[in-house]
Design a protein around this motif. Structure first.
Motif, PDB file in Angstrom:
ATOM      1  N   ASN A  14       0.826  -1.206   0.000  1.00  0.00           N
ATOM      2  CA  ASN A  14       0.000   0.000   0.000  1.00  0.00           C
ATOM      3  C   ASN A  14       0.867   1.266   0.000  1.00  0.00           C
ATOM      4  OD1 ASN A  14       0.901   0.321   2.719  1.00  0.00           O
ATOM      5  ND2 ASN A  14      -0.736  -1.048   3.393  1.00  0.00           N
ATOM      6  N   ARG A  15       0.210   2.398   0.039  1.00  0.00           N
ATOM      7  CA  ARG A  15       0.885   3.699   0.017  1.00  0.00           C
ATOM      8  C   ARG A  15       1.829   3.853   1.207  1.00  0.00           C
ATOM      9  NH1 ARG A  15       0.991   8.655  -3.150  1.00  0.00           N
ATOM     10  NH2 ARG A  15       1.708  10.271  -1.741  1.00  0.00           N
ATOM     11  N   ASN A  56       4.159   9.355  -5.181  1.00  0.00           N
ATOM     12  CA  ASN A  56       3.210   9.188  -6.291  1.00  0.00           C
ATOM     13  C   ASN A  56       3.844   8.415  -7.448  1.00  0.00           C
ATOM     14  OD1 ASN A  56       1.214  10.586  -4.925  1.00  0.00           O
ATOM     15  ND2 ASN A  56       1.545  12.497  -6.024  1.00  0.00           N
ATOM     16  N   GLU A  59       4.327   4.751  -6.368  1.00  0.00           N
ATOM     17  CA  GLU A  59       3.016   4.115  -6.226  1.00  0.00           C
ATOM     18  C   GLU A  59       2.457   3.775  -7.615  1.00  0.00           C
ATOM     19  OE1 GLU A  59      -0.852   4.702  -3.379  1.00  0.00           O
ATOM     20  OE2 GLU A  59      -0.079   6.494  -4.356  1.00  0.00           O
ATOM     21  N   GLY A  60       2.663   4.682  -8.563  1.00  0.00           N
ATOM     22  CA  GLY A  60       2.239   4.430  -9.927  1.00  0.00           C
ATOM     23  C   GLY A  60       3.027   3.312 -10.579  1.00  0.00           C
ATOM     24  N   PHE A  63       1.833   0.051  -8.384  1.00  0.00           N
ATOM     25  CA  PHE A  63       0.399  -0.272  -8.319  1.00  0.00           C
ATOM     26  C   PHE A  63      -0.412   0.304  -9.476  1.00  0.00           C
ATOM     27  CE2 PHE A  63       1.675  -0.386  -3.756  1.00  0.00           C
ATOM     28  CZ  PHE A  63       1.446  -1.743  -3.547  1.00  0.00           C
ATOM     29  N   TYR A  64       0.252   0.967 -10.438  1.00  0.00           N
ATOM     30  CA  TYR A  64      -0.420   1.498 -11.629  1.00  0.00           C
ATOM     31  C   TYR A  64      -1.572   2.448 -11.265  1.00  0.00           C
ATOM     32  CZ  TYR A  64       2.085  -2.573 -13.349  1.00  0.00           C
ATOM     33  OH  TYR A  64       3.059  -3.506 -13.611  1.00  0.00           O
ATOM     34  N   THR A  65      -1.320   3.311 -10.279  1.00  0.00           N
ATOM     35  CA  THR A  65      -2.372   4.219  -9.808  1.00  0.00           C
ATOM     36  C   THR A  65      -2.617   5.390 -10.737  1.00  0.00           C
ATOM     37  OG1 THR A  65      -0.739   5.407  -8.503  1.00  0.00           O
ATOM     38  CG2 THR A  65      -2.024   3.688  -7.364  1.00  0.00           C
ATOM     39  N   ASN A  67      -1.336   8.299 -10.480  1.00  0.00           N
ATOM     40  CA  ASN A  67      -1.404   9.558  -9.742  1.00  0.00           C
ATOM     41  C   ASN A  67      -0.115  10.368  -9.827  1.00  0.00           C
ATOM     42  OD1 ASN A  67       0.098   7.885  -8.123  1.00  0.00           O
ATOM     43  ND2 ASN A  67      -1.009   8.314  -6.231  1.00  0.00           N
TER      44      ASN A  67
END
Length: 131
Positions: A14-15, A56, A59-60, A63-65, A67
């Motif tokens: 997670n973040r 960000n 995380e992208g 997790f391919y967010t 953001n």
């Protein structure tokens, strides 16, 4: 005969895990004799501003967010004009990143993070070398 207990690290989930990884990694980078000066003295990174951008970004990556919005290549090209970024610099950056991941995490996402870091380091070096 004694019992050997292996301490299992968890995967990046997670973040909060991303923030732990990136904070730990950049603590090492800032203190590193071979690349710390690039961040501290040449780029003069504004750490409070930079860290959420890195959260960000990673995380992208993991997790391919979606953001993260930015252009890391342009920033590295500008930095390369101030201080030539050598293969040794990238190698050290990657060593610090991989060792930080390995200290904190294990699992599929941890492996993905290390693979992506290697790809990013290679890609940036290739693009810098080609102008």
């Amino acid at each position: 005969m004694g019992l050997i207990v292996k301490c299992m690290r968890k995967d990046i989930e997670n973040r909060a895990d991303i923030e732990l990884l990136i904070n730990s990694f950049y603590d090492k980078v800032r203190a590193d004799d071979s690349i710390g000066y690039i961040f501290n003295d040449v780029a003069k990174v504004d750490w409070p501003r930079h860290m959420p951008i890195m959260y960000n970004f990673w995380e992208g990556v993991i997790f391919y967010t979606g953001n993260y919005s930015g252009n890391p290549m342009a920033m590295h090209k500008d930095l390369n004009k101030l201080e030539r970024l050598t293969p040794e610099h990238f190698k050290r950056w990657l060593q610090l990143f991989v060792s930080t991941v390995d200290e904190l995490f294990e699992g599929d996402k941890a492996e993905l993070a290390k693979q992506r870091a290697m790809s990013i380091a290679v890609s940036i070096q290739v693009k810098l070398a080609s102008g």
